[in-house]
Design an enzyme around this catalytic site. Structure first.
Site, PDB file in Angstrom:
ATOM      1  CB  SER A 150       2.802  -0.137  -7.660  1.00 25.32           C
ATOM      2  OG  SER A 150       1.498   0.379  -7.566  1.00 25.32           O
ATOM      3  CG  ASP A 176       0.391   0.084  -4.277  1.00 30.48           C
ATOM      4  OD1 ASP A 176       1.458   0.410  -4.840  1.00 30.48           O
ATOM      5  OD2 ASP A 176      -0.724   0.445  -4.684  1.00 30.48           O
ATOM      6  CE  LYS A 205      -1.804  -1.503  -7.155  1.00 31.48           C
ATOM      7  NZ  LYS A 205      -1.984  -0.119  -7.535  1.00 31.48           N
TER       8      LYS A 205
HETATM    9  N1  URA Z   1      -0.613   2.000 -11.470  1.00 33.96           N
HETATM   10  C1  URA Z   1      -0.359   1.472 -10.250  1.00 33.96           C
HETATM   11  O1  URA Z   1      -1.178   0.737  -9.717  1.00 33.96           O
HETATM   12  N2  URA Z   1       0.804   1.777  -9.645  1.00 33.96           N
HETATM   13  C2  URA Z   1       1.729   2.583 -10.205  1.00 33.96           C
HETATM   14  O2  URA Z   1       2.761   2.807  -9.607  1.00 33.96           O
HETATM   15  C3  URA Z   1       1.445   3.139 -11.458  1.00 33.96           C
HETATM   16  C4  URA Z   1       0.262   2.806 -12.077  1.00 33.96           C
END
Ligand code: URA
Ligand code: CA
Length: 442
Positions: A183, A161, A187
């Site tokens: 993304s 990411d 996480k």
């Molecule tokens: N927040 C994120 O963690 N990733 C993105 O792509 C957009 C917002």
């Protein structure tokens, strides 16, 4: 298959297989796929989109690009929350303690603020001594004792990411909904939660400017949860004005303490969003049978002070001075050289706000970072005195600025005044909560 053929496949609108997606991510992280090819792939994904299955495969491939956190030895269902980024959003600091006080397990990894949005870690660090850099074992020990802890991402979580986001930022591909969803979700999954309540913001201060776009993103993330074996729900909430009244680190911490002390009215948007987040966290965590029960217990955790006690213990266990977790003592953390009331220049109704610019106005006072290296002044920022829909007269206070360094004060005031639209006629106020998307809605 050569990577160029994979780009062509996506550019022509075909779906990529799980294996192709895994090879793409490992190739990019290892360096055998160069930036220029990955850039072209991101653009092809932006143009052609991805199915829910492709996006879930991408999420899993990204999640496995680095370390993952194992929380399975903690008791119960680990519930997390995530906001897509807002202004004046101090919900984590209120909701994590409340849910823990009701018997939930909240082992949360948060981020820092950048640009106009604040970060929970920076707000926590406004209490002297508080550490957000805590090893995994100590983190789990705190959660075992207290039900809740909030720290920064440790180790090498989702390196894919970091690399892809940096590329998207400079290739106009940030706004791709599958790329945003993967993304965020990679996480969240890597940090070990079993269940996640997402707060997808829409409006002038958010990534998703319209409710339709926010709903697309919300549905996709709930679907990814479904396809990867996690329980996920998404709220769609308004970010056409700051959520709470405070914008700034210690100011937002103070507002969380006030909420936990029963000082924030139930009609306030911050209170309402906290209740809704808390309710769905409790439902996903199997610690309440229905919405009514969840809400009643969250309210009781405010009334009996048990939520505030969890926050106080959390600060102490994270090495901070917990005496500040008190609605009177915390005033010391927001002491500044000057408080300046910014007043209305005309009579009328507040019909719109630009939340992003209000966040930037606070950042310019020193509450946030323009670059990663900038140092934050925890005490500064602003406190809103009006909301959309309010009637104002010339000279009425719109906000109070908390100021130490006056270098950018004039620009900050200008930006703030431009961000608040005062019109002659009253206009409909956007709702605070648009929708809740659950697995049943897919
Ligand atoms: N927040 C994120 O963690 N990733 C993105 O792509 C957009 C917002
Ligand atoms: Ca936040």
């Amino acid at each position: 298959m050569r990577f160029v053929d994979l780009i062509e496949k996506k550019a022509e609108g075909f779906s990529l297989s799980e294996e192709e997606i895994q090879d793409m991510i490992s190739g990019y992280v290892e360096g055998s796929v160069p930036d220029y090819q990955m850039s072209a792939m991101c653009m092809a994904i932006l143009q052609r989109g991805m199915s829910d299955e492709e996006t879930a495969d991408l999420t899993m491939a990204m999640m496995h690009s680095g370390d993952t956190v194992d929380l399975s030895d903690l008791p119960g269902i680990k519930v997390d929350k995530h906001s897509t980024g807002g202004v004046g959003d101090t919900t984590t600091l209120a909701v994590a303690p409340l849910v823990a006080a009701c018997g939930g397990t909240v082992a949360k990894m948060s981020g820092r603020g950048l640009g106009h949005t604040g970060g929970t870690l920076d707000k926590l660090e406004s209490v002297p001594g508080t550490s957000v850099e805590i090893g995994l074992e100590e983190f789990k020990e705190i959660v075992r004792k207290n039900g809740a802890a909030v720290i920064g991402q440790s180790g090498n979580l989702v390196p894919a990411d970091k690399k892809i986001y940096a590329l998207r930022d400079v290739t106009a591909t940030v706004r791709s909904i599958p790329l945003i969803a993967s993304s965020i979700m990679s996480k969240k999954l890597a940090s070990g939660a079993d269940a996640i309540v997402l707060d997808v913001k829409t409006g002038s201060g958010a990534f998703m400017r319209t409710v339709e776009e926010a709903e697309k993103l919300a549905r996709l993330m709930v679907s990814i949860g479904n396809l990867t074996g996690r329980r996920v729900r998404a709220l769609i909430t308004d970010m056409n004005q700051p959520l709470g009244t405070a914008v700034g680190n210690a100011l937002e911490f103070r507002e969380a303490v006030q909420l936990l002390s029963g000082m924030v009215p139930e009609t306030d948007p911050l209170y309402q969003v906290c209740m809704l987040l808390g309710t769905h966290m409790m439902l996903l965590g199997n610690i309440a049978a229905d919405e009514r029960e969840a809400r009643a217990r969250l309210k009781a955790a405010i009334a009996d002070g048990s939520g505030l006690r969890v926050l106080k213990n959390m600060i102490a266990l994270q090495h901070g001075d917990s005496s500040y977790v008190d609605p009177e003592k915390i005033e010391e953390l927001v002491r500044v050289r000057r408080k300046i009331d910014i007043t209305a220049k005309t009579d009328g109704f507040v019909t719109a706000m630009n939340a992003e610019n209000i966040g930037t106005a606070a950042q310019m006072l020193g509450a946030g970072r323009a670059t990663k290296e900038d140092v934050i002044d925890p005490a500064v920022g602003l406190v809103m005195k009006v909301r959309c829909g309010d009637a104002v007269r010339t000279g009425d206070t719109l906000c109070t600025m908390y100021v130490n360094d006056e270098t950018n004060l004039a620009d900050s005031i200008d930006l703030f005044l431009q961000a608040v639209t005062i019109s002659e006629n009253r206009q409909a106020v956007p709702p605070m909560i648009y929708k809740v998307i659950t697995e049943e809605d897919l």
